[in-house]
Design a protein around this motif. Structure first.
Motif, PDB file in Angstrom:
ATOM      1  N   CYS A 229       0.853  -1.188   0.000  1.00  0.00           N
ATOM      2  CA  CYS A 229       0.000   0.000   0.000  1.00  0.00           C
ATOM      3  C   CYS A 229       0.891   1.240   0.000  1.00  0.00           C
ATOM      4  O   CYS A 229       1.764   1.389   0.861  1.00  0.00           O
ATOM      5  CB  CYS A 229      -0.930   0.021   1.218  1.00  0.00           C
ATOM      6  SG  CYS A 229      -1.978   1.511   1.246  1.00  0.00           S
ATOM      7  N   SER A 230       0.666   2.116  -0.950  1.00  0.00           N
ATOM      8  CA  SER A 230       1.472   3.336  -1.085  1.00  0.00           C
ATOM      9  C   SER A 230       1.244   4.335   0.037  1.00  0.00           C
ATOM     10  O   SER A 230       2.055   5.234   0.233  1.00  0.00           O
ATOM     11  CB  SER A 230       1.166   4.011  -2.424  1.00  0.00           C
ATOM     12  OG  SER A 230       1.438   3.132  -3.491  1.00  0.00           O
ATOM     13  N   VAL A 231       0.149   4.192   0.779  1.00  0.00           N
ATOM     14  CA  VAL A 231      -0.156   5.138   1.839  1.00  0.00           C
ATOM     15  C   VAL A 231       0.299   4.623   3.202  1.00  0.00           C
ATOM     16  O   VAL A 231       1.118   5.236   3.871  1.00  0.00           O
ATOM     17  CB  VAL A 231      -1.667   5.489   1.863  1.00  0.00           C
ATOM     18  CG1 VAL A 231      -2.003   6.379   3.051  1.00  0.00           C
ATOM     19  CG2 VAL A 231      -2.064   6.165   0.565  1.00  0.00           C
ATOM     20  N   CYS A 232      -0.214   3.483   3.620  1.00  0.00           N
ATOM     21  CA  CYS A 232       0.074   3.000   4.984  1.00  0.00           C
ATOM     22  C   CYS A 232       1.225   2.004   5.060  1.00  0.00           C
ATOM     23  O   CYS A 232       1.720   1.711   6.150  1.00  0.00           O
ATOM     24  CB  CYS A 232      -1.179   2.391   5.613  1.00  0.00           C
ATOM     25  SG  CYS A 232      -1.672   0.812   4.888  1.00  0.00           S
TER      26      CYS A 232
ATOM     27  N   CYS B 119      -7.154   2.281   2.963  1.00  0.00           N
ATOM     28  CA  CYS B 119      -6.688   3.575   2.457  1.00  0.00           C
ATOM     29  C   CYS B 119      -7.516   4.028   1.249  1.00  0.00           C
ATOM     30  O   CYS B 119      -7.765   5.220   1.080  1.00  0.00           O
ATOM     31  CB  CYS B 119      -5.205   3.514   2.115  1.00  0.00           C
ATOM     32  SG  CYS B 119      -4.149   3.365   3.582  1.00  0.00           S
ATOM     33  N   ALA B 120      -7.948   3.086   0.430  1.00  0.00           N
ATOM     34  CA  ALA B 120      -8.784   3.438  -0.725  1.00  0.00           C
ATOM     35  C   ALA B 120     -10.121   4.000  -0.265  1.00  0.00           C
ATOM     36  O   ALA B 120     -10.654   4.927  -0.888  1.00  0.00           O
ATOM     37  CB  ALA B 120      -8.995   2.212  -1.609  1.00  0.00           C
TER      38      ALA B 120
ATOM     39  N   LYS C 255     -10.625   5.772   2.351  1.00  0.00           N
ATOM     40  CA  LYS C 255     -10.411   7.118   2.897  1.00  0.00           C
ATOM     41  C   LYS C 255     -10.106   8.141   1.810  1.00  0.00           C
ATOM     42  O   LYS C 255     -10.169   9.333   2.055  1.00  0.00           O
ATOM     43  CB  LYS C 255      -9.237   7.109   3.895  1.00  0.00           C
ATOM     44  CG  LYS C 255      -9.507   6.270   5.115  1.00  0.00           C
ATOM     45  CD  LYS C 255      -8.247   6.209   5.965  1.00  0.00           C
ATOM     46  CE  LYS C 255      -8.379   5.186   7.079  1.00  0.00           C
ATOM     47  NZ  LYS C 255      -7.116   4.994   7.787  1.00  0.00           N
ATOM     48  N   ALA C 256      -9.702   7.638   0.640  1.00  0.00           N
ATOM     49  CA  ALA C 256      -9.278   8.543  -0.447  1.00  0.00           C
ATOM     50  C   ALA C 256     -10.440   9.250  -1.092  1.00  0.00           C
ATOM     51  O   ALA C 256     -11.546   8.918  -1.095  1.00  0.00           O
ATOM     52  CB  ALA C 256      -8.496   7.762  -1.501  1.00  0.00           C
TER      53      ALA C 256
ATOM     54  N   LEU D 115      -3.326   1.016  -3.424  1.00  0.00           N
ATOM     55  CA  LEU D 115      -3.978   1.364  -2.161  1.00  0.00           C
ATOM     56  C   LEU D 115      -4.677   0.145  -1.598  1.00  0.00           C
ATOM     57  O   LEU D 115      -5.420  -0.541  -2.308  1.00  0.00           O
ATOM     58  CB  LEU D 115      -4.994   2.481  -2.368  1.00  0.00           C
ATOM     59  CG  LEU D 115      -4.451   3.829  -2.839  1.00  0.00           C
ATOM     60  CD1 LEU D 115      -5.600   4.813  -3.036  1.00  0.00           C
ATOM     61  CD2 LEU D 115      -3.442   4.379  -1.859  1.00  0.00           C
ATOM     62  N   CYS D 116      -4.452  -0.118  -0.298  1.00  0.00           N
ATOM     63  CA  CYS D 116      -5.167  -1.198   0.379  1.00  0.00           C
ATOM     64  C   CYS D 116      -6.632  -0.774   0.515  1.00  0.00           C
ATOM     65  O   CYS D 116      -6.960   0.413   0.347  1.00  0.00           O
ATOM     66  CB  CYS D 116      -4.543  -1.490   1.735  1.00  0.00           C
ATOM     67  SG  CYS D 116      -4.807  -0.192   2.967  1.00  0.00           S
TER      68      CYS D 116
END
Length: 139
Positions: free
Chosen positions: A92-95, A135-136, A138-139, A131-132
């Protein structure tokens, strides 16, 4: 399961209580913990375990080839007990969540001969990013 404990026993690795706890924390599928996460989980099982012991044990497991270090840009190293099963990673690119994936086909065959520049390619490391679900959402 990653069968880490079984592999270590099979090698005759001296299984102290501290080493056993670290191996137990790491054992399983999709386990990609940082050293601090390993220490926190190990301390819940064995409160007297020191951070240094965890780091030393992780280093030894990597040296033995029983655990792989997984690095992701700008993030702490993570430790993967699935060192003996060919797989790739989905990150995941965010978390930074990491999952093991097993795509069909040989990643070595995906590199055309004219793009090998004379290299005798022996392995390929592929990382899928995205994105997991958390996270997806929340986007």
């Amino acid at each position: 399961m990653s069968d880490l404990l079984g592999r270590l026993r099979g090698r005759g690795w001296r299984m102290t209580s501290q080493r056993r706890v670290v191996a137990e924390v790491l054992d399983g599928d999709h386990v990609h913990l940082t050293a601090d996460e390993v220490h926190a989980a190990a301390a819940r099982l064995l409160p007297e375990i020191s951070r240094a012991t965890v780091y030393n044990t992780l280093g030894e497991l990597v040296t033995l080839g029983e655990v792989m270090e997984v690095t992701s840009e700008g993030r702490a190293k993570r430790y993967d007990p699935n060192a003996h099963r060919p797989h790739q990673h989905l990150v995941c690119s965010v978390c930074g969540t990491i999952r093991d994936v097993h795509p069909v086909g040989d990643p070595l065959s995906a590199l055309p001969a004219d793009q090998r520049f004379g290299f005798a390619v022996s392995e390929a490391e592929v990382t899928y990013r995205g994105l997991c679900p958390g996270c997806a959402a929340k986007a």
